[in-house]
Write a protein that holds these residues in place. Structure first.
Motif, PDB file in Angstrom:
ATOM      1  N   LEU B 173       0.823  -1.207   0.000  1.00 47.69           N
ATOM      2  CA  LEU B 173       0.000   0.000   0.000  1.00 47.69           C
ATOM      3  C   LEU B 173       0.856   1.254   0.000  1.00 47.69           C
ATOM      4  O   LEU B 173       0.333   2.352   0.086  1.00 47.69           O
ATOM      5  CB  LEU B 173      -0.937  -0.019   1.211  1.00 47.69           C
ATOM      6  N   ARG B 174       2.170   1.079  -0.124  1.00 51.02           N
ATOM      7  CA  ARG B 174       2.997   2.274  -0.206  1.00 51.02           C
ATOM      8  C   ARG B 174       2.704   2.980  -1.513  1.00 51.02           C
ATOM      9  O   ARG B 174       2.321   2.370  -2.507  1.00 51.02           O
ATOM     10  CB  ARG B 174       4.481   1.902  -0.103  1.00 51.02           C
ATOM     11  N   LEU B 175       2.908   4.315  -1.467  1.00 49.11           N
ATOM     12  CA  LEU B 175       2.527   5.147  -2.601  1.00 49.11           C
ATOM     13  C   LEU B 175       3.097   4.611  -3.924  1.00 49.11           C
ATOM     14  O   LEU B 175       2.378   4.463  -4.901  1.00 49.11           O
ATOM     15  CB  LEU B 175       3.001   6.582  -2.336  1.00 49.11           C
ATOM     16  N   ASP B 176       4.370   4.285  -3.937  1.00 47.45           N
ATOM     17  CA  ASP B 176       5.006   3.804  -5.165  1.00 47.45           C
ATOM     18  C   ASP B 176       4.365   2.521  -5.670  1.00 47.45           C
ATOM     19  O   ASP B 176       4.114   2.363  -6.861  1.00 47.45           O
ATOM     20  CB  ASP B 176       6.504   3.542  -4.925  1.00 47.45           C
ATOM     21  N   ALA B 177       4.116   1.599  -4.741  1.00 47.90           N
ATOM     22  CA  ALA B 177       3.566   0.299  -5.122  1.00 47.90           C
ATOM     23  C   ALA B 177       2.161   0.465  -5.691  1.00 47.90           C
ATOM     24  O   ALA B 177       1.812  -0.133  -6.709  1.00 47.90           O
ATOM     25  CB  ALA B 177       3.551  -0.632  -3.914  1.00 47.90           C
TER      26      ALA B 177
END
Lengths: 627, 221
Positions: B173-177
């Motif tokens: 759920l990290r922004l990049d992912a």
């Protein structure tokens, strides 16, 4: 405002024509940008609607459909659309749809028009892009109108070909005299021989009657089963005409029975049926080569290679099929020259095989290429007793090839060179040395000689050599790592079109070498996989398929690489066909300006796939020695 | 850091007053008609009580488009006591000079209130932004921070897991992912402004994947 901090500003700065704008102008544009996201499949512009935006693809891809046609082109990161309507009357003629989830950079019409007015360089850029697009549209128009699908060899089914003749068949115990009478009565040149269940058992032709019966003085009451060709090559009705032609060309046969699902014959197609579909044909060329009485006649017949290639490309034949055809002509030239040399010098004192290397071995030869060949001689070879014979044989073959349009190999890889005229044990020792002492020179030789095929003589010798070599190389991780490293040496022009990385070469300045930069890297990758999987095939597509079967390569990656090969090879063929048409010598050098936008887009995709595949083999097979 | 011990200091802020009184976007508005502001705060840590805001980045989303020209980036000048020594020491890569160039927190926040008035706030993992802004509002103005908030991380969590990772098991759920799954470009730089823009683009993607003309309330936390 802090737009310089944003990568979208850098993105503009890296793409034409914005890369040439003064910094302040670029910042001014960045300050009025908007970003828009479109989901895959979404309609972005509709033909006939008003448009007030200049679009640039930031990520993803869109498809532009030329108004009123089914011609499309694909735009990817860094490319533009919508500007033509802004330069005109604001009404779009094309529709644009997102092919993938896509992020778009948008500029208002007013900003775009001011930019065009105030920066002549930008105006020129878009005027040129316009011309570019027109040419691509013209080309695809041409492509689409070159032939209706039903007349194209590629898609025509053998079941639908030519005038349907009644199938004439008889049982295997029918006397030859009776067979001949029935063939004459039905006015056919081919009799199909069936077994008790009506399934196809053999084929008997006019030619067989002359050669195997009358010519040999065989009694006419013998059963046809004794003189027929048993288990003939057949084709299903769904097979394409192209496949049938390929099968005929490879085996030098002129009739192929068409069978249904139960193997019952339903028709016979002849070479003439196919040739009437395609004039200027490889089969005709090989037939002439096989009849040639001397090397000069071989050279004369081989001159039609270019015309055959042209005809095949124009008939829409896929690159691998063209490669097979052109290779089958090359093979016929080699074989015939060897036969003629033997006729002159007498039968060989010990068995031998004529080996070919490189593209001819891989069956992906395009227009003419240099010869690469050698002799593989039985171990009974005694250089004092037999050396003179094979030296003369090698020289005659190589001279004949040079005269027939296969120039001498600059590296001396020819049967006329004693280094490459070796008995089986000599070849085995040579390969063993390359494998166990992987110096740069050895690796270079290995990449050339690993792709070998016997085209004449004692083919079993080659099978023994190949088994030996694969036995040595398979499982040798150090050798594999060196071969992999070599395969990674090819520079793939990734930034093609935008930041051109082109071949530095005086004669072909600023051009793309489709062979060196596109075909060979894939060939090298496929060879590494063949070594890793121990596969004996040499054809690049088959090697990739074998790697997939062996579980070394994901099926999707194998399909991607095959597509990349097809596309690069297709662009090369089109380029060579154009050269042949113009009476020029075919080569591999394409100037980027000669490519359509469609070709550039897809070449870029192909190069990216090749680079990924290089990275993958580097990771899989060369981790230990990569610097 | 000594900040947690500070007593509320009432700073008069016309910008904050306007932010408080501006009409908020209706949750029943189609999201494409709503005005929003994507923000990202860089802080010295995760605890609003004791950590400091180092920088603020923000960019507006209007009519379903990211308005790049509205982007702003404010480096916050810490209290002198918290400034690192002139040489050597840094806070999150920002050295003395860069931090000293910054503006005091009240000034940086005034920029934010101007931009945020009448809009919904977007952030990825918005709990952090909300906590730090609430802390600052209480301390500076003796008020609570109130605004409609879209948390792109929560929006992503609400999607069925299968849709979220396409069955690849590569959730995250990290922004990049999350951005990668929507086909958005990868950003090399990470500062408050690039993350705010990244978050704004992600929000557009989430809206595009939410079907026809969804309402703002569907995205609010």
């Amino acid at each position: 405002m802090d737009v310089e901090l944003l990568e979208v500003h850098d993105f503009l700065a890296q793409h034409r024509p914005f890369d040439a704008l003064p910094g302040e102008r670029l910042r001014a544009i960045a300050r009025v940008l908007r970003l828009r996201y479109e989901r895959k499949g979404a309609l972005i512009l509709d033909a006939g609607a008003r448009n007030d935006t200049f679009f640039m693809v930031r990520s993803g891809a869109v498809e532009v459909r030329e108004g009123g046609t089914d011609l499309t082109s694909r735009l990817v990161e860094g490319e533009y659309f919508g500007y033509r309507s802004l330069l005109r009357d604001g009404v779009t003629r094309n529709s644009v749809r997102a092919l993938e989830d896509t992020l778009l950079i948008c500029l208002d019409a007013a900003v775009f028009r001011r930019l065009i007015d105030e920066e002549p360089m930008v105006a020129r850029y878009f005027a040129m892009a316009e011309a570019d697009r027109l040419r691509a549209a013209m080309e695809s128009f041409h492509r689409h109108h070159l032939g209706h699908d039903e007349t194209r060899l590629v898609s025509a089914r053998v079941g639908d070909l030519g005038p349907r003749r009644a199938v004439v068949a008889c049982g295997g115990d029918t006397p030859v005299a009776e067979v001949a009478r029935r063939m004459a009565a039905a006015d056919v040149s081919t009799m199909l021989v069936t077994d008790a269940d009506g399934a196809l058992a053999g084929i008997f032709t006019d030619k067989d009657l002359r050669r195997r019966v009358v010519g040999k003085g065989l009694a006419l009451d013998r059963p046809v089963a004794e003189v027929m060709t048993p288990q003939p090559v057949t084709m299903a009705a769904e097979a394409t005409a192209l496949e049938a032609l390929l099968a005929m060309t490879k085996r030098n046969i002129h009739h192929i029975p068409v069978v249904d699902a139960d193997a019952d014959p339903v028709a016979v197609i002849s070479a003439n049926d196919l040739l009437s579909q395609l004039s200027g044909q490889a089969l005709y060329v090989t037939a002439r080569i096989e009849k040639a009485e001397d090397p000069a006649a071989v050279a004369e017949a081989a001159r039609a290679t270019g015309a055959s290639l042209l005809a095949l490309v124009e008939a829409g034949a896929p690159p691998q099929a063209v490669g097979h055809f052109v290779s089958s002509i090359g093979e016929a030239v080699h074989r015939r020259l060897a036969q003629l040399a033997e006729a002159e010098l007498g039968p060989p004192p010990v068995p031998y095989a004529l080996l070919v290397f490189g593209s001819l071995a891989r069956e992906d030869q395009s227009a003419r290429s240099d010869q690469d060949n050698g002799l593989l001689i039985d171990d009974a070879y005694d250089v004092r007793a037999h050396g003179g014979y094979f030296e003369a044989l090698g020289r005659r073959i190589c001279d004949g090839l040079d005269a027939a349009g296969y120039p001498y190999c600059k590296g001396g890889i020819m049967a006329s060179n004693p280094d490459w005229r070796l008995p089986l044990s000599g070849w085995q020792r040579t390969f063993a040395r390359w494998i166990t002492e992987p110096e740069p020179k050895s690796i270079m030789n290995a990449t050339i000689f690993f792709d070998h095929r016997a085209v004449h003589g004692e083919v079993a010798l080659m099978a023994r050599l190949r088994d030996h070599v694969l036995g040595l190389a398979h499982g040798d991780t150090i050798f594999l790592a060196h071969m992999t490293q070599d395969a990674l040496r090819a520079s793939v022009p990734l930034g093609f079109f935008r930041k051109l990385v082109l071949i530095k070469d005086k004669e072909h300045k600023d051009s793309l070498n489709l062979k060196r930069q596109g075909i060979m890297p894939i060939t090298d990758i496929a060879r590494v996989y063949a070594l890793a999987s121990g596969s004996p095939t040499v054809n690049t597509r088959e090697r990739l398929a074998a790697a997939v079967s062996a579980g070394l390569l994901a099926a999707s990656d194998g399909a991607d690489l095959t597509d990349a090969w097809d596309f690069v090879a297709g662009v090369r063929l089109k380029h060579q066909a154009a050269q042949v048409r113009a009476g020029e010598t075919a080569d591999n050098f394409v100037s980027p300006g000669a490519l359509s936008r469609f070709e550039r887009d897809h070449l870029r995709d192909a190069f990216a796939l090749i680079r990924q595949a290089q990275n993958a083999i580097g990771f899989k097979f060369a981790r230990g020695i990569m610097s | 850091m000594g900040m947690a011990r500070h007593k509320p200091i009432r700073v008069p802020s016309p910008a904050f007053e306007r932010f408080l009184t501006a009409p908020r976007p209706s949750p029943r508005l189609p999201v494409r008609d709503a005005a929003l502001l994507a923000i990202d705060l860089e802080t010295t840590g995760l605890k609003a009580r004791s950590d400091m805001i180092l920088s603020i980045g923000a960019v507006e989303v209007r009519r379903g488009l990211v308005e790049v020209g509205t982007a702003f980036h404010q480096v916050v000048r810490p209290d002198d006591a918290a400034l690192p020594a002139e040489t050597g020491a840094t806070i999150h890569g920002l050295g003395h000079d860069r931090l000293a160039e910054g503006v005091p927190l009240p000034v940086a926040l005034d920029h934010l209130w101007e931009a945020l008035a009448g809009k919904a706030l977007i952030a990825h993992g918005a709990a952090l932004e909300r906590a730090f802004l609430d802390r600052a509002c209480r301390r500076l103005y003796g008020e609570r921070f109130k605004a409609p908030v879209v948390d792109t991380l929560t929006v992503e969590q609400r999607r069925p897991a299968q849709r979220r990772d396409g069955g690849t098991g590569q959730g995250g759920l990290r922004l990049d992912a999350v951005r990668r799954r929507y086909g958005l470009p990868r950003y090399r730089a990470h500062h408050a402004l690039s993350d705010a823009l990244a978050c704004a683009e992600l929000f557009l993607a989430q809206v595009a994947h939410a079907g026809d003309a969804p309402l703002l309330k569907r995205f609010l936390s």
